[in-house]
Design a protein around this motif. Structure first.
Motif, PDB file in Angstrom:
ATOM      1  N   TYR A  36       0.864  -1.180   0.000  1.00  0.00           N
ATOM      2  CA  TYR A  36       0.000   0.000   0.000  1.00  0.00           C
ATOM      3  C   TYR A  36       0.895   1.222   0.000  1.00  0.00           C
ATOM      4  CZ  TYR A  36      -4.174  -2.777   0.827  1.00  0.00           C
ATOM      5  OH  TYR A  36      -5.209  -3.655   0.696  1.00  0.00           O
ATOM      6  N   ARG A  37       0.632   2.130  -0.938  1.00  0.00           N
ATOM      7  CA  ARG A  37       1.493   3.303  -1.130  1.00  0.00           C
ATOM      8  C   ARG A  37       0.707   4.593  -1.034  1.00  0.00           C
ATOM      9  NH1 ARG A  37       4.841   0.384  -5.802  1.00  0.00           N
ATOM     10  NH2 ARG A  37       6.338  -0.558  -4.384  1.00  0.00           N
ATOM     11  N   LEU A  38       1.382   5.596  -0.494  1.00  0.00           N
ATOM     12  CA  LEU A  38       0.845   6.947  -0.441  1.00  0.00           C
ATOM     13  C   LEU A  38       1.504   7.750  -1.552  1.00  0.00           C
ATOM     14  CD1 LEU A  38      -0.603   9.365   1.017  1.00  0.00           C
ATOM     15  CD2 LEU A  38       1.503   9.612   2.335  1.00  0.00           C
ATOM     16  N   ALA A  39       0.687   8.389  -2.382  1.00  0.00           N
ATOM     17  CA  ALA A  39       1.195   9.324  -3.397  1.00  0.00           C
ATOM     18  C   ALA A  39       1.145  10.712  -2.773  1.00  0.00           C
ATOM     19  CB  ALA A  39       0.338   9.270  -4.653  1.00  0.00           C
ATOM     20  N   ILE A  40       2.274  11.413  -2.793  1.00  0.00           N
ATOM     21  CA  ILE A  40       2.350  12.762  -2.239  1.00  0.00           C
ATOM     22  C   ILE A  40       2.987  13.663  -3.296  1.00  0.00           C
ATOM     23  CG2 ILE A  40       4.537  12.333  -1.039  1.00  0.00           C
ATOM     24  CD1 ILE A  40       3.378  14.149   1.225  1.00  0.00           C
TER      25      ILE A  40
END
Length: 167
Positions: A36-40
């Motif tokens: 699971y990845r956070l795009a910032i």
């Protein structure tokens, strides 16, 4: 002239700040696990230097913070360093957690500094809130709240995978 020379770098630092914005959380399948990845995104014309994003607190079902939790940097996707630069208008990706088919270690935080402490890194059944904070050399800091909802079933079926979102 001396006052202007002194104040100019401070004014530049104040007005020329990067603006980091969390966009979304998504998952990818990689070698028998989901990441699971956070795009910032840096929504500015200025470089965000030495950005570090830490997991500051884990709040389990019922509202209790993890006892003796040690804040730790999360892992940037495909990188080993705790910090990275984010260029103007660039989107960067941060690993939040991994879902693996390992008994009693189904969901683990992507925090390399504390990975040997299962009480800190393994997420539990129910609703968990992750308090994340970002920092950068330019002086900007901010908070991101992430919600993890998981039914406790350790399978890769769509219904059993955790639902992870920005609050």
């Amino acid at each position: 002239a001396l006052i202007v020379a002194y104040l100019m770098p401070l004014m530049i630092k104040f007005f020329q700040r990067p603006k980091l914005k969390p966009l979304r959380i998504f998952r990818v399948l990689q070698t028998y696990q989901y990441i699971y990845r956070l795009a910032i995104k840096n929504n500015s014309d200025y470089l965000a230097k030495n950005v570090e994003i830490n997991i500051e607190d884990v709040i389990d079902e019922g509202g209790a913070s993890r006892e003796n939790f040690l804040p730790s940097p999360l892992r940037w996707t495909h990188r080993q360093e705790a910090t990275r630069d984010i260029f103007p208008h660039q989107t960067a990706y941060l690993d939040i957690c991994a879902v693996k088919q390992e008994a009693n270690k189904f969901i683990t935080l992507a925090a390399p500094n504390i990975e040997s402490f299962p009480d800190m890194t393994i997420l539990k059944k129910g609703t968990t809130q992750l308090k994340v904070r970002y920092y950068n050399e330019n002086g900007q800091a901010g908070d991101i709240k992430i919600k993890v909802v998981w039914n406790g079933n350790e399978t890769f079926s769509e219904a059993d995978l955790p639902q992870i979102s920005i609050e």
